[in-house]
Enzyme design. Sequence first.
Site, PDB file in Angstrom:
ATOM      1  N   TYR A   1       0.857  -1.255   0.080  1.00 10.39           N
ATOM      2  CA  TYR A   1       0.054  -0.028  -0.020  1.00 10.39           C
ATOM      3  C   TYR A   1       0.937   1.035   0.087  1.00 10.39           C
ATOM      4  O   TYR A   1       2.017   1.034   0.453  1.00 10.39           O
ATOM      5  CB  TYR A   1      -0.916  -0.064   1.079  1.00 10.39           C
ATOM      6  CG  TYR A   1      -0.526   0.453   2.505  1.00 10.39           C
ATOM      7  CD1 TYR A   1      -0.691   1.895   2.982  1.00 10.39           C
ATOM      8  CD2 TYR A   1       0.356  -0.402   3.458  1.00 10.39           C
ATOM      9  CE1 TYR A   1      -0.209   2.174   3.897  1.00 10.39           C
ATOM     10  CE2 TYR A   1       0.518   0.102   4.677  1.00 10.39           C
ATOM     11  CZ  TYR A   1       0.629   1.476   4.971  1.00 10.39           C
ATOM     12  OH  TYR A   1       0.945   1.842   6.018  1.00 10.39           O
ATOM     13  N   CYS A   2       0.333   2.361  -0.374  1.00  5.52           N
ATOM     14  CA  CYS A   2       1.137   3.699  -0.323  1.00  5.52           C
ATOM     15  C   CYS A   2      -0.056   4.727   0.101  1.00  5.52           C
ATOM     16  O   CYS A   2      -0.746   4.673   0.941  1.00  5.52           O
ATOM     17  CB  CYS A   2       1.465   3.855  -1.906  1.00  5.52           C
ATOM     18  SG  CYS A   2       0.403   4.018  -3.022  1.00  5.52           S
ATOM     19  N   ARG A   3       0.186   5.863  -0.679  1.00 10.19           N
ATOM     20  CA  ARG A   3      -0.813   6.827  -0.143  1.00 10.19           C
ATOM     21  C   ARG A   3      -2.339   6.930  -0.853  1.00 10.19           C
ATOM     22  O   ARG A   3      -3.449   6.917  -0.222  1.00 10.19           O
ATOM     23  CB  ARG A   3      -0.402   8.158  -0.584  1.00 10.19           C
ATOM     24  CG  ARG A   3      -1.208   9.431  -0.031  1.00 10.19           C
ATOM     25  CD  ARG A   3      -0.440  10.798  -0.481  1.00 10.19           C
ATOM     26  NE  ARG A   3      -1.450  11.711  -0.104  1.00 10.19           N
ATOM     27  CZ  ARG A   3      -2.356  12.471  -1.139  1.00 10.19           C
ATOM     28  NH1 ARG A   3      -2.290  11.826  -2.162  1.00 10.19           N
ATOM     29  NH2 ARG A   3      -3.199  13.562  -0.705  1.00 10.19           N
TER      30      ARG A   3
END
Length: 176
Positions: free
Chosen positions: A134-136
């Site tokens: 996951y990231c932003r």
Amino acid sequence: MFRLAFARSAIVARSAACTRASVISPRIALQVRHESSDASDGRKKALEARDHLQRDWDAKVITYEELKPKTLQPSANKYLIDVREPDEVLQGSIPSAVNLPLSVLPSALHLSPAEFKEKFGFEKPRHDQEVTFYCRSGKRSTTASDVAKRNGYTNILNYTGSWLDWTEREGKKAAA
């Protein structure tokens, strides 16, 4: 398999010796050469294997509802990897996540397990181990999924909702 090669014909070369250079119009003869099918079969299989790894591919997308139980009961056999940069992680992260920035992911996956643990503080994921990225907002996690796949990882999940979705659903304020 036939390989085509272009070569000037011997006739053109002989006629060039007898005429002026400004009048010569080169002719190209087509030659055909047959290669062994055994050698080409092995090469073809190697190219197909390479193409399979490089083909566009999408990881299985995981939703908030599927991710939430994994954060409540973390397992050593499953990694939740945050691919944001360290300064972004300071704003908060999903419980049980480890940070492995996308900017270093390709080189990190080539480290030995001992070097990896020394540099990042957690065990290097095995190629068959479940890894969720996951990231932003979901863009970098998609790229990370692709990088992992191209490096031989097979059990990859992508939380495309990422940090923005997590904070919205958990009632935390995401920093813009």
